[in-house]
Each structure stands twice: as C-alpha cells, then as structure tokens.
Design a protein around this motif. Sequence first.
Motif, PDB file in Angstrom:
ATOM      1  N   ILE A  80       0.825  -1.197   0.000  1.00 43.54           N
ATOM      2  CA  ILE A  80       0.000   0.000   0.000  1.00 43.54           C
ATOM      3  C   ILE A  80       0.867   1.258   0.000  1.00 43.54           C
ATOM      4  O   ILE A  80       1.951   1.287   0.578  1.00 43.54           O
ATOM      5  CB  ILE A  80      -0.951  -0.020   1.212  1.00 43.54           C
ATOM      6  CG1 ILE A  80      -2.096   0.965   1.023  1.00 43.54           C
ATOM      7  CG2 ILE A  80      -0.191   0.216   2.518  1.00 43.54           C
ATOM      8  CD1 ILE A  80      -3.234   0.761   2.012  1.00 43.54           C
ATOM      9  N   ARG A  81       0.385   2.301  -0.671  1.00 47.14           N
ATOM     10  CA  ARG A  81       1.066   3.594  -0.648  1.00 47.14           C
ATOM     11  C   ARG A  81       0.771   4.283   0.679  1.00 47.14           C
ATOM     12  O   ARG A  81      -0.346   4.222   1.189  1.00 47.14           O
ATOM     13  CB  ARG A  81       0.624   4.474  -1.814  1.00 47.14           C
ATOM     14  CG  ARG A  81       0.987   3.912  -3.191  1.00 47.14           C
ATOM     15  CD  ARG A  81       0.738   4.949  -4.278  1.00 47.14           C
ATOM     16  NE  ARG A  81       1.649   6.073  -4.131  1.00 47.14           N
ATOM     17  CZ  ARG A  81       2.846   6.165  -4.713  1.00 47.14           C
ATOM     18  NH1 ARG A  81       3.274   5.188  -5.490  1.00 47.14           N
ATOM     19  NH2 ARG A  81       3.608   7.229  -4.516  1.00 47.14           N
ATOM     20  N   LEU A  82       1.768   4.943   1.227  1.00 49.00           N
ATOM     21  CA  LEU A  82       1.672   5.574   2.537  1.00 49.00           C
ATOM     22  C   LEU A  82       1.945   7.063   2.408  1.00 49.00           C
ATOM     23  O   LEU A  82       2.747   7.482   1.571  1.00 49.00           O
ATOM     24  CB  LEU A  82       2.704   4.963   3.490  1.00 49.00           C
ATOM     25  CG  LEU A  82       2.628   3.460   3.691  1.00 49.00           C
ATOM     26  CD1 LEU A  82       3.883   2.956   4.391  1.00 49.00           C
ATOM     27  CD2 LEU A  82       1.370   3.078   4.478  1.00 49.00           C
ATOM     28  N   GLU A  99      13.642  16.486   2.972  1.00 54.99           N
ATOM     29  CA  GLU A  99      14.576  15.508   3.529  1.00 54.99           C
ATOM     30  C   GLU A  99      13.828  14.316   4.134  1.00 54.99           C
ATOM     31  O   GLU A  99      14.227  13.154   3.944  1.00 54.99           O
ATOM     32  CB  GLU A  99      15.442  16.182   4.593  1.00 54.99           C
ATOM     33  CG  GLU A  99      16.421  17.197   4.031  1.00 54.99           C
ATOM     34  CD  GLU A  99      17.093  18.027   5.113  1.00 54.99           C
ATOM     35  OE1 GLU A  99      18.189  18.539   4.856  1.00 54.99           O
ATOM     36  OE2 GLU A  99      16.515  18.171   6.216  1.00 54.99           O
ATOM     37  N   GLN A 100      12.755  14.601   4.844  1.00 54.38           N
ATOM     38  CA  GLN A 100      11.986  13.521   5.450  1.00 54.38           C
ATOM     39  C   GLN A 100      11.351  12.628   4.394  1.00 54.38           C
ATOM     40  O   GLN A 100      11.344  11.394   4.520  1.00 54.38           O
ATOM     41  CB  GLN A 100      10.917  14.111   6.365  1.00 54.38           C
ATOM     42  CG  GLN A 100      11.480  14.818   7.587  1.00 54.38           C
ATOM     43  CD  GLN A 100      10.466  15.710   8.268  1.00 54.38           C
ATOM     44  OE1 GLN A 100       9.261  15.549   8.097  1.00 54.38           O
ATOM     45  NE2 GLN A 100      10.955  16.678   9.034  1.00 54.38           N
ATOM     46  N   VAL A 101      10.836  13.238   3.332  1.00 52.27           N
ATOM     47  CA  VAL A 101      10.234  12.459   2.254  1.00 52.27           C
ATOM     48  C   VAL A 101      11.298  11.621   1.547  1.00 52.27           C
ATOM     49  O   VAL A 101      11.056  10.466   1.178  1.00 52.27           O
ATOM     50  CB  VAL A 101       9.504  13.392   1.272  1.00 52.27           C
ATOM     51  CG1 VAL A 101       9.083  12.635   0.018  1.00 52.27           C
ATOM     52  CG2 VAL A 101       8.293  14.013   1.947  1.00 52.27           C
ATOM     53  N   GLY A 102      12.484  12.197   1.376  1.00 48.83           N
ATOM     54  CA  GLY A 102      13.566  11.432   0.773  1.00 48.83           C
ATOM     55  C   GLY A 102      13.921  10.202   1.593  1.00 48.83           C
ATOM     56  O   GLY A 102      14.203   9.123   1.050  1.00 48.83           O
ATOM     57  N   MET A 103      13.914  10.334   2.906  1.00 48.81           N
ATOM     58  CA  MET A 103      14.170   9.185   3.771  1.00 48.81           C
ATOM     59  C   MET A 103      13.079   8.129   3.615  1.00 48.81           C
ATOM     60  O   MET A 103      13.370   6.929   3.510  1.00 48.81           O
ATOM     61  CB  MET A 103      14.247   9.639   5.233  1.00 48.81           C
ATOM     62  CG  MET A 103      15.471  10.476   5.565  1.00 48.81           C
ATOM     63  SD  MET A 103      15.460  11.039   7.294  1.00 48.81           S
ATOM     64  CE  MET A 103      15.621   9.469   8.148  1.00 48.81           C
ATOM     65  N   GLY A 110       8.779   4.082  -4.182  1.00 45.32           N
ATOM     66  CA  GLY A 110       7.575   4.041  -4.991  1.00 45.32           C
ATOM     67  C   GLY A 110       6.289   3.901  -4.211  1.00 45.32           C
ATOM     68  O   GLY A 110       5.227   3.674  -4.805  1.00 45.32           O
ATOM     69  N   ARG A 111       6.353   4.085  -2.888  1.00 46.84           N
ATOM     70  CA  ARG A 111       5.148   3.885  -2.067  1.00 46.84           C
ATOM     71  C   ARG A 111       4.783   5.108  -1.239  1.00 46.84           C
ATOM     72  O   ARG A 111       3.942   5.015  -0.351  1.00 46.84           O
ATOM     73  CB  ARG A 111       5.337   2.685  -1.129  1.00 46.84           C
ATOM     74  CG  ARG A 111       5.418   1.344  -1.835  1.00 46.84           C
ATOM     75  CD  ARG A 111       5.685   0.228  -0.818  1.00 46.84           C
ATOM     76  NE  ARG A 111       4.698   0.278   0.263  1.00 46.84           N
ATOM     77  CZ  ARG A 111       4.932  -0.166   1.499  1.00 46.84           C
ATOM     78  NH1 ARG A 111       6.113  -0.645   1.830  1.00 46.84           N
ATOM     79  NH2 ARG A 111       3.978  -0.100   2.412  1.00 46.84           N
ATOM     80  N   ILE A 112       5.392   6.251  -1.502  1.00 46.07           N
ATOM     81  CA  ILE A 112       5.182   7.418  -0.641  1.00 46.07           C
ATOM     82  C   ILE A 112       4.392   8.504  -1.377  1.00 46.07           C
ATOM     83  O   ILE A 112       4.712   8.873  -2.505  1.00 46.07           O
ATOM     84  CB  ILE A 112       6.527   7.981  -0.146  1.00 46.07           C
ATOM     85  CG1 ILE A 112       7.311   6.906   0.596  1.00 46.07           C
ATOM     86  CG2 ILE A 112       6.292   9.203   0.733  1.00 46.07           C
ATOM     87  CD1 ILE A 112       6.586   6.303   1.793  1.00 46.07           C
ATOM     88  N   ASP A 113       3.365   9.010  -0.709  1.00 45.87           N
ATOM     89  CA  ASP A 113       2.573  10.143  -1.179  1.00 45.87           C
ATOM     90  C   ASP A 113       2.797  11.323  -0.248  1.00 45.87           C
ATOM     91  O   ASP A 113       2.934  11.152   0.970  1.00 45.87           O
ATOM     92  CB  ASP A 113       1.075   9.819  -1.175  1.00 45.87           C
ATOM     93  CG  ASP A 113       0.689   8.762  -2.188  1.00 45.87           C
ATOM     94  OD1 ASP A 113       1.353   8.661  -3.231  1.00 45.87           O
ATOM     95  OD2 ASP A 113      -0.292   8.036  -1.932  1.00 45.87           O
ATOM     96  N   LEU A 114       2.796  12.510  -0.816  1.00 47.00           N
ATOM     97  CA  LEU A 114       2.926  13.728  -0.024  1.00 47.00           C
ATOM     98  C   LEU A 114       1.798  14.671  -0.406  1.00 47.00           C
ATOM     99  O   LEU A 114       1.835  15.303  -1.461  1.00 47.00           O
ATOM    100  CB  LEU A 114       4.287  14.393  -0.273  1.00 47.00           C
ATOM    101  CG  LEU A 114       4.536  15.712   0.463  1.00 47.00           C
ATOM    102  CD1 LEU A 114       4.478  15.502   1.972  1.00 47.00           C
ATOM    103  CD2 LEU A 114       5.865  16.313   0.053  1.00 47.00           C
ATOM    104  N   ALA A 185       8.506  10.825  -4.351  1.00 47.32           N
ATOM    105  CA  ALA A 185       7.128  10.759  -3.871  1.00 47.32           C
ATOM    106  C   ALA A 185       6.170  11.423  -4.853  1.00 47.32           C
ATOM    107  O   ALA A 185       6.531  12.365  -5.567  1.00 47.32           O
ATOM    108  CB  ALA A 185       7.030  11.446  -2.514  1.00 47.32           C
ATOM    109  N   ASP A 186       4.936  10.920  -4.888  1.00 52.02           N
ATOM    110  CA  ASP A 186       3.873  11.606  -5.606  1.00 52.02           C
ATOM    111  C   ASP A 186       3.389  12.769  -4.752  1.00 52.02           C
ATOM    112  O   ASP A 186       3.005  12.578  -3.596  1.00 52.02           O
ATOM    113  CB  ASP A 186       2.710  10.648  -5.872  1.00 52.02           C
ATOM    114  CG  ASP A 186       2.949   9.748  -7.077  1.00 52.02           C
ATOM    115  OD1 ASP A 186       3.919   9.999  -7.811  1.00 52.02           O
ATOM    116  OD2 ASP A 186       2.161   8.810  -7.276  1.00 52.02           O
ATOM    117  N   VAL A 187       3.416  13.966  -5.303  1.00 51.40           N
ATOM    118  CA  VAL A 187       2.985  15.157  -4.589  1.00 51.40           C
ATOM    119  C   VAL A 187       1.562  15.501  -4.998  1.00 51.40           C
ATOM    120  O   VAL A 187       1.273  15.681  -6.180  1.00 51.40           O
ATOM    121  CB  VAL A 187       3.924  16.347  -4.871  1.00 51.40           C
ATOM    122  CG1 VAL A 187       3.405  17.609  -4.188  1.00 51.40           C
ATOM    123  CG2 VAL A 187       5.335  16.032  -4.402  1.00 51.40           C
TER     124      VAL A 187
END
Length: 355
Positions: A80-82, A99-103, A110-114, A185-187
């Motif tokens: 799941i995307r988080l 920086e936090q999103v990069g971590m 491929g699972r991070i949304d912002l 991340a997908d923004v």
Amino acid sequence: MNHPHPSGTAPFVLSVLDNAFTGVGRRVTETYEEIISLAKLADRRGFQRFWMSEHHAMPGAAIPAPLLMAARLTGETERIRLGAGGIMLPNHVPLAVAEQVGMLETLAPGRIDLGLGRAPGTDGATAAALRRHASANEEFPEQIAELLGFLGNDFPQGHPYAGVPAVPGPWQADENRVPRSDTSADVWILGSSVYSAQVAARLGRPYAFALQFGSADILNAMRIYRENFRPSPFLDRPYSLVSIGAIADEDPAEARRQSTSTAMAMLRMFQRKPFALLPPEEVAAYPANFQERQVLEEYTDRTLHGTAEEVAAGLEDLQRHTGVDEVMLVVSGYSRRAQSHTLDLLADHYGMPAA
C-alpha cells in the motif's frame, strides 16, 4: 504518477484516511497500535493508499507528524502507498519536509505520497507557536515551488538554494558522488475550495478534495481543476480524489450510532470547546437544544453510514456525481472496531483480496 486500476468490482480506486482520533477514555498508545493494525488490514485487503492527517494541540487527534507515523508503517506494510493527507506546508520548512520524504522513499521506494495543504490544522495560538505568521496562506504557492525544487534538485541556476541538495534525493550520481535514488514521492495538492483546484491544475499534480469538512462546492472545484489542468512530467492528465467519512456495519443503526461521535466532536469545536470523540452513549444523552440537534444531525449525515451495500451505493453516487478517479474513506466512529469492520465489509462487497 501511475494511474492505478480499481480492485475487484469497485468502479473506482479505494483508499483510506485515518485522522488518529482518540476517543475519550482511551490511550494514545492504543490509537497508534490500532492505526498500525488498520494500515496492515488496508494493505492486505487491496486498498490503494493509507494517509494520515496533521493536527496540533488537539488531544482528540493524536498525530501532529504524519510522516513520522508513515516511517513506522513502511516496515509494517508491503504494498500500500503511505503518506500524509496532508502536510500543512505553512507550518513547516520546505527543506526539512523534502529531507523527510527522501528518507521515506528510500525506506519504501515508490510507495510514498505527499499531500500538501495550507490550513493550520489547529487554532490561532497554536499556529503562532508553530511560528506560522499571518501571511502564511498567501505564501503557499511559493512554499510549494521551494519544496518541489528541493524534491527534484532542480532549482534554476542563480537561485539561492541551487546548491542545497535535499539528501537523500532523486538525482543521478555525479562527480561529487551524490547518492542516487530512482524514485520520488507523488505530490498531491489538497483542499476544499476552488483555490486548491487552481493550484493543482497549474502545477499538473493530482488533486484531493476533502468533502468531509462540509458542504463545499466540489463540482465547481473539479470543473476548474479539469478545465485548467496543465500536463506535467509527473502527470499527463487530471487525476482526482475525494475523501468522505464512512462507517459500515451489518446493523445500520449501529453504523449511524457510531457516526454521532464525530458529529458531536464537530459541535464541540463550533462551541469553542476541545475537540473530543465521546462514546455514542454520551452523545445520545446530551441535552441538545434545537440548533445543536440540527448540527448533530447534519454532521452525522455527512458520514456515509449503513450496511456495506448502502455505504457502497453512497460512494458510487458520489463518484458519478463528481467524476473523481478515487474515493478515500475517512474512517471514523468512537469504536476502532467500527473502522476496521468498515474496511472489511466494503472490501468484501467489492470482491477485493481476502484478509
């Protein structure tokens, strides 16, 4: 951004938003454990994404830093995307967010949304304590541009931050041996007004509309987003999401009973009392006057409640009405069991993967 396909027989993509509401008489540690369990359930049942929202100085809402909880969930989930739905950007320094999103992207590629919003997520005094100033909302577009510059390491030559990389970040290794990250991340742009629709369209980003907050003009916002959308390297055509409260139960009376807790919390907020999620029994016993009863009824009915078939019918009507690509369930109710049961019932209804 990849355009996902619906699971099972659902006519749209289904996702989940958890506000980390902590009922009166319950511990925050319990809430966090239940959020982890709910994210794992959503992962197993095939929901597309699991978002958490940002609130400050609200004892009834236990996540001031959704990206911090997302970090924990990267190790608890598989597919799941988080992400954050959202980060209230004027409360933050864009470089720190990048920086936090990069971590997170390094932990779960491929699972991070912002999701980015401009509301404070709190009251005026707390906003001031966050060092948020009066003109913060007006600076939102500039803050987004700065954040995107850090996320892509693509500030124009001569920009004061052109030599400031957000590490880790999505760029090629060069002579300075900067680490490479192949994903970013997908923004998303979040909102509940035509203003946010204009911003999302201009940037060529996906758009998430928060319908749970009130009777906002979603149709006009979606029209503006689609008519003014500019294709970008990140998104070639408009992609939209609407979030709405939902509680399903085999007993429709129980589903409605659970939805009254959130309605009561909203009434308390309008009365300038602390936002608190009271047990349904206390809500039922509250001696509401005529105006208070109207508010309680209105906000109870803003949550889709009933059997899985009834809630699904409401979701499908909403999707047909708005034309969105994705519907995000805002899980609510005093009982955390009601939230996980809602996901299971709707996943069963739509033939999504078995738990």
